[in-house]
Design a protein around this motif. Structure first.
Motif, PDB file in Angstrom:
ATOM      1  N   SER A 243     -13.403  -0.447   1.017  1.00  0.00           N
ATOM      2  CA  SER A 243     -14.727  -0.766   1.536  1.00  0.00           C
ATOM      3  C   SER A 243     -14.720  -0.570   3.038  1.00  0.00           C
ATOM      4  N   GLY A 244     -15.757   0.056   3.550  1.00  0.00           N
ATOM      5  CA  GLY A 244     -15.807   0.268   4.983  1.00  0.00           C
ATOM      6  C   GLY A 244     -16.963   1.144   5.395  1.00  0.00           C
ATOM      7  N   LYS A 245     -16.881   1.637   6.610  1.00  0.00           N
ATOM      8  CA  LYS A 245     -17.942   2.445   7.200  1.00  0.00           C
ATOM      9  C   LYS A 245     -17.569   3.916   7.181  1.00  0.00           C
ATOM     10  N   VAL A 246     -18.517   4.721   6.751  1.00  0.00           N
ATOM     11  CA  VAL A 246     -18.328   6.168   6.786  1.00  0.00           C
ATOM     12  C   VAL A 246     -18.731   6.655   8.166  1.00  0.00           C
ATOM     13  N   THR A 247     -17.908   7.508   8.735  1.00  0.00           N
ATOM     14  CA  THR A 247     -18.177   8.060  10.053  1.00  0.00           C
ATOM     15  C   THR A 247     -17.626   9.478  10.104  1.00  0.00           C
ATOM     16  N   THR A 248     -17.788  10.107  11.234  1.00  0.00           N
ATOM     17  CA  THR A 248     -17.152  11.405  11.436  1.00  0.00           C
ATOM     18  C   THR A 248     -16.252  11.319  12.656  1.00  0.00           C
ATOM     19  N   TYR A 249     -15.228  12.113  12.639  1.00  0.00           N
ATOM     20  CA  TYR A 249     -14.370  12.267  13.805  1.00  0.00           C
ATOM     21  C   TYR A 249     -14.888  13.495  14.534  1.00  0.00           C
ATOM     22  N   GLU A 250     -15.610  13.271  15.631  1.00  0.00           N
ATOM     23  CA  GLU A 250     -16.315  14.357  16.316  1.00  0.00           C
ATOM     24  C   GLU A 250     -15.407  15.489  16.783  1.00  0.00           C
ATOM     25  N   GLY A 251     -14.191  15.143  17.211  1.00  0.00           N
ATOM     26  CA  GLY A 251     -13.290  16.159  17.745  1.00  0.00           C
ATOM     27  C   GLY A 251     -12.940  17.251  16.758  1.00  0.00           C
ATOM     28  N   ARG A 252     -12.986  16.927  15.470  1.00  0.00           N
ATOM     29  CA  ARG A 252     -12.648  17.921  14.444  1.00  0.00           C
ATOM     30  C   ARG A 252     -13.773  18.117  13.436  1.00  0.00           C
ATOM     31  N   SER A 253     -14.883  17.415  13.631  1.00  0.00           N
ATOM     32  CA  SER A 253     -16.033  17.501  12.714  1.00  0.00           C
ATOM     33  C   SER A 253     -15.645  17.157  11.281  1.00  0.00           C
ATOM     34  N   ASN A 254     -14.748  16.188  11.116  1.00  0.00           N
ATOM     35  CA  ASN A 254     -14.354  15.707   9.797  1.00  0.00           C
ATOM     36  C   ASN A 254     -15.000  14.355   9.540  1.00  0.00           C
ATOM     37  N   TYR A 255     -15.380  14.109   8.293  1.00  0.00           N
ATOM     38  CA  TYR A 255     -15.878  12.782   7.990  1.00  0.00           C
ATOM     39  C   TYR A 255     -14.762  11.962   7.359  1.00  0.00           C
ATOM     40  N   GLN A 256     -14.871  10.633   7.475  1.00  0.00           N
ATOM     41  CA  GLN A 256     -13.823   9.730   6.991  1.00  0.00           C
ATOM     42  C   GLN A 256     -14.424   8.359   6.735  1.00  0.00           C
ATOM     43  N   ILE A 257     -13.644   7.517   6.074  1.00  0.00           N
ATOM     44  CA  ILE A 257     -14.013   6.124   5.920  1.00  0.00           C
ATOM     45  C   ILE A 257     -13.066   5.287   6.775  1.00  0.00           C
ATOM     46  N   ILE A 258     -13.648   4.382   7.536  1.00  0.00           N
ATOM     47  CA  ILE A 258     -12.855   3.401   8.272  1.00  0.00           C
ATOM     48  C   ILE A 258     -12.793   2.172   7.378  1.00  0.00           C
ATOM     49  N   VAL A 259     -11.631   1.956   6.783  1.00  0.00           N
ATOM     50  CA  VAL A 259     -11.460   0.925   5.764  1.00  0.00           C
ATOM     51  C   VAL A 259     -11.356  -0.447   6.404  1.00  0.00           C
ATOM     52  N   GLU A 260     -12.237  -1.339   5.985  1.00  0.00           N
ATOM     53  CA  GLU A 260     -12.209  -2.723   6.468  1.00  0.00           C
ATOM     54  C   GLU A 260     -11.648  -3.669   5.422  1.00  0.00           C
ATOM     55  N   LYS A 261     -11.702  -3.256   4.136  1.00  0.00           N
ATOM     56  CA  LYS A 261     -11.151  -4.067   3.047  1.00  0.00           C
ATOM     57  C   LYS A 261     -10.585  -3.130   2.004  1.00  0.00           C
ATOM     58  N   LEU A 262      -9.384  -3.459   1.513  1.00  0.00           N
ATOM     59  CA  LEU A 262      -8.715  -2.639   0.512  1.00  0.00           C
ATOM     60  C   LEU A 262      -8.318  -3.528  -0.645  1.00  0.00           C
ATOM     61  N   GLU A 263      -8.700  -3.116  -1.863  1.00  0.00           N
ATOM     62  CA  GLU A 263      -8.394  -3.884  -3.079  1.00  0.00           C
ATOM     63  C   GLU A 263      -7.764  -2.964  -4.108  1.00  0.00           C
ATOM     64  N   ILE A 264      -6.949  -3.518  -4.973  1.00  0.00           N
ATOM     65  CA  ILE A 264      -6.423  -2.738  -6.099  1.00  0.00           C
ATOM     66  C   ILE A 264      -7.563  -2.523  -7.081  1.00  0.00           C
ATOM     67  N   ALA A 265      -7.734  -1.284  -7.541  1.00  0.00           N
ATOM     68  CA  ALA A 265      -8.789  -0.975  -8.497  1.00  0.00           C
ATOM     69  C   ALA A 265      -8.461  -1.574  -9.853  1.00  0.00           C
ATOM     70  N   GLY A 266      -9.503  -1.985 -10.554  1.00  0.00           N
ATOM     71  CA  GLY A 266      -9.227  -2.489 -11.890  1.00  0.00           C
ATOM     72  C   GLY A 266     -10.121  -3.508 -12.389  1.00  0.00           C
TER      73      GLY A 266
ATOM     74  N   VAL B 210       0.854  -1.182   0.000  1.00  0.00           N
ATOM     75  CA  VAL B 210       0.000   0.000   0.000  1.00  0.00           C
ATOM     76  C   VAL B 210       0.891   1.234   0.000  1.00  0.00           C
ATOM     77  N   GLY B 211       0.636   2.156  -0.929  1.00  0.00           N
ATOM     78  CA  GLY B 211       1.451   3.359  -0.993  1.00  0.00           C
ATOM     79  C   GLY B 211       0.792   4.468  -1.780  1.00  0.00           C
ATOM     80  N   ASP B 212       1.367   5.647  -1.684  1.00  0.00           N
ATOM     81  CA  ASP B 212       0.854   6.808  -2.418  1.00  0.00           C
ATOM     82  C   ASP B 212       0.821   6.527  -3.910  1.00  0.00           C
ATOM     83  N   GLY B 213      -0.232   7.013  -4.557  1.00  0.00           N
ATOM     84  CA  GLY B 213      -0.377   6.885  -6.003  1.00  0.00           C
ATOM     85  C   GLY B 213      -1.106   5.633  -6.443  1.00  0.00           C
ATOM     86  N   LEU B 214      -1.362   4.711  -5.547  1.00  0.00           N
ATOM     87  CA  LEU B 214      -2.026   3.458  -5.889  1.00  0.00           C
ATOM     88  C   LEU B 214      -3.532   3.681  -6.004  1.00  0.00           C
TER      89      LEU B 214
END
Length: 104
Positions: free
Chosen positions: A81-104, A72-76
């Motif tokens: 796949s995962g759950k969308v949530t927010t980080y309450e302390g900064r009011s930012n939303y994010q995805i908590i990744v449970e599965k990562l696949e190469i696109a294609g 896993v690295g930059d540019g890939l």
């Protein structure tokens, strides 16, 4: 000025937004390019996913990143796949990744 507008603390409002986001989206699959990858001492991996118009923060906790069978690295280009949530302390939303696949 209207005086019947509800008043929230920042924490109350942030918590409410978290519930709305999590209820509306739950589990998703997002396709994008990894940027800004950082590996924490805990084994968690933090990065952003971007496409041509937007960026979303992502975290892949240690147990999930250990299941990934590619470097896993930059540019890939990936599908996260995962759950969308927010980080309450900064009011930012994010995805908590449970599965990562190469696109294609």
């Amino acid at each position: 000025m209207s005086f019947n507008i509800p008043e929230f603390t920042v924490s109350e409002f942030s918590r409410s937004i978290k519930r709305v986001v999590e209820d509306a989206f739950g589990y998703v699959r997002l396709k994008g390019e990894i940027i800004g990858l950082k590996r924490a001492a805990s084994g968690h991996v933090y990065f952003s996913l971007k496409d041509e118009n937007a960026v979303i923060s992502a975290v892949c906790f240690r147990n999930a990143i250990m299941a990934v069978d590619f470097e896993v690295g930059d540019g890939l280009q990936v599908v996260a796949s995962g759950k969308v949530t927010t980080y309450e302390g900064r009011s930012n939303y994010q995805i908590i990744v449970e599965k990562l696949e190469i696109a294609g």
